[in-house]
Design a protein around this motif. Structure first.
Motif, short mmCIF file in Angstrom:
data_model
loop_
_atom_site.label_atom_id
_atom_site.label_comp_id
_atom_site.label_asym_id
_atom_site.label_seq_id
_atom_site.Cartn_x
_atom_site.Cartn_y
_atom_site.Cartn_z
N SER A 128 0.83 -1.21 0.00
CA SER A 128 0.00 0.00 0.00
C SER A 128 0.86 1.26 0.00
N SER A 129 1.85 1.33 0.89
CA SER A 129 2.70 2.52 0.95
C SER A 129 3.57 2.64 -0.30
N PHE A 130 4.05 1.51 -0.82
CA PHE A 130 4.83 1.52 -2.05
C PHE A 130 3.99 2.08 -3.20
N HIS A 131 2.75 1.61 -3.31
CA HIS A 131 1.84 2.09 -4.36
C HIS A 131 1.58 3.59 -4.22
N ASP A 132 1.38 4.06 -2.99
CA ASP A 132 1.15 5.49 -2.76
C ASP A 132 2.34 6.32 -3.24
N ARG A 133 3.55 5.87 -2.93
CA ARG A 133 4.75 6.62 -3.34
C ARG A 133 4.94 6.58 -4.86
N VAL A 134 4.69 5.43 -5.47
CA VAL A 134 4.79 5.33 -6.94
C VAL A 134 3.80 6.29 -7.59
N THR A 135 2.59 6.35 -7.05
CA THR A 135 1.56 7.24 -7.60
C THR A 135 1.98 8.70 -7.47
N ARG A 136 2.58 9.08 -6.34
CA ARG A 136 3.05 10.46 -6.17
C ARG A 136 4.13 10.81 -7.19
N VAL A 137 5.07 9.89 -7.42
CA VAL A 137 6.13 10.13 -8.42
C VAL A 137 5.50 10.26 -9.81
N ALA A 138 4.57 9.38 -10.14
CA ALA A 138 3.90 9.44 -11.45
C ALA A 138 3.15 10.75 -11.62
N ASP A 139 2.50 11.22 -10.55
CA ASP A 139 1.77 12.50 -10.63
C ASP A 139 2.72 13.67 -10.89
N VAL A 140 3.89 13.65 -10.26
CA VAL A 140 4.88 14.71 -10.49
C VAL A 140 5.34 14.67 -11.95
N LEU A 141 5.64 13.48 -12.44
CA LEU A 141 6.09 13.35 -13.84
C LEU A 141 5.01 13.83 -14.81
N THR A 142 3.76 13.45 -14.55
CA THR A 142 2.65 13.88 -15.40
C THR A 142 2.51 15.40 -15.36
N GLY A 143 2.66 15.97 -14.17
CA GLY A 143 2.58 17.42 -14.03
C GLY A 143 3.68 18.16 -14.78
N ARG A 144 4.77 17.47 -15.03
CA ARG A 144 5.88 18.07 -15.78
C ARG A 144 5.84 17.73 -17.27
N GLY A 145 4.72 17.14 -17.69
CA GLY A 145 4.52 16.91 -19.12
C GLY A 145 4.90 15.53 -19.62
N VAL A 146 5.31 14.64 -18.75
CA VAL A 146 5.66 13.28 -19.18
C VAL A 146 4.36 12.50 -19.42
N ARG A 147 4.28 11.82 -20.52
CA ARG A 147 3.08 11.07 -20.91
C ARG A 147 3.42 9.58 -21.06
N PRO A 148 2.40 8.71 -20.98
CA PRO A 148 2.66 7.28 -21.19
C PRO A 148 3.40 7.05 -22.51
N GLY A 149 4.43 6.24 -22.45
CA GLY A 149 5.24 5.94 -23.63
C GLY A 149 6.48 6.81 -23.74
N ASP A 150 6.52 7.94 -23.01
CA ASP A 150 7.72 8.78 -23.02
C ASP A 150 8.85 8.05 -22.30
N ARG A 151 10.06 8.34 -22.68
CA ARG A 151 11.22 7.78 -22.00
C ARG A 151 11.75 8.78 -20.99
N VAL A 152 12.09 8.28 -19.81
CA VAL A 152 12.61 9.11 -18.74
C VAL A 152 13.86 8.44 -18.19
N ALA A 153 14.95 9.17 -18.10
CA ALA A 153 16.18 8.63 -17.51
C ALA A 153 16.04 8.64 -15.99
N VAL A 154 16.46 7.55 -15.37
CA VAL A 154 16.42 7.44 -13.91
C VAL A 154 17.81 7.09 -13.43
N LEU A 155 18.32 7.87 -12.50
CA LEU A 155 19.65 7.64 -11.97
C LEU A 155 19.57 7.65 -10.46
N GLY A 156 20.13 6.65 -9.83
CA GLY A 156 20.12 6.61 -8.38
C GLY A 156 20.86 5.40 -7.85
#
Length: 87
Positions: A47-75
């Motif tokens: 449940s908490s993992f899903h909540d955090r994934v959803t928050r990250v997805a919402d931020v990406l969507t708010g910045r214009g990222v759409r399904p199918g777009d490629r996003v670099a992830v570094l960490g």
């Protein structure tokens, strides 16, 4: 059990055409208090993992990222890296 479907409490969990986000959402609904990850002494439920994934997805969507777009992830290897990748 087929190679395309896993069973949990009699319900298909993983199936063809499902994304990682779909699977995380299904686990969050089915076993919300189950352990999704352990990272050192930190434990994350589905449940908490899903909540955090959803928050990250919402931020990406708010910045214009759409399904199918490629996003670099570094960490570093961590739960946060997995959350960003699933989002």
């Amino acid at each position: 059990m087929s190679t395309t479907t896993s069973q949990l409490a009699g319900a298909p969990i993983i199936g063809r055409g499902m994304t990682m986000s779909d699977m995380v959402a299904r686990f969050a609904r089915t076993i919300p208090d189950g352990v999704a990850f352990r990272d050192g002494d930190r434990t994350s439920t589905w449940s908490s993992f899903h909540d955090r994934v959803t928050r990250v997805a919402d931020v990406l969507t708010g910045r214009g990222v759409r399904p199918g777009d490629r996003v670099a992830v570094l960490g570093l290897n961590s739960v946060a890296l997995v959350e960003a990748t699933v989002a």
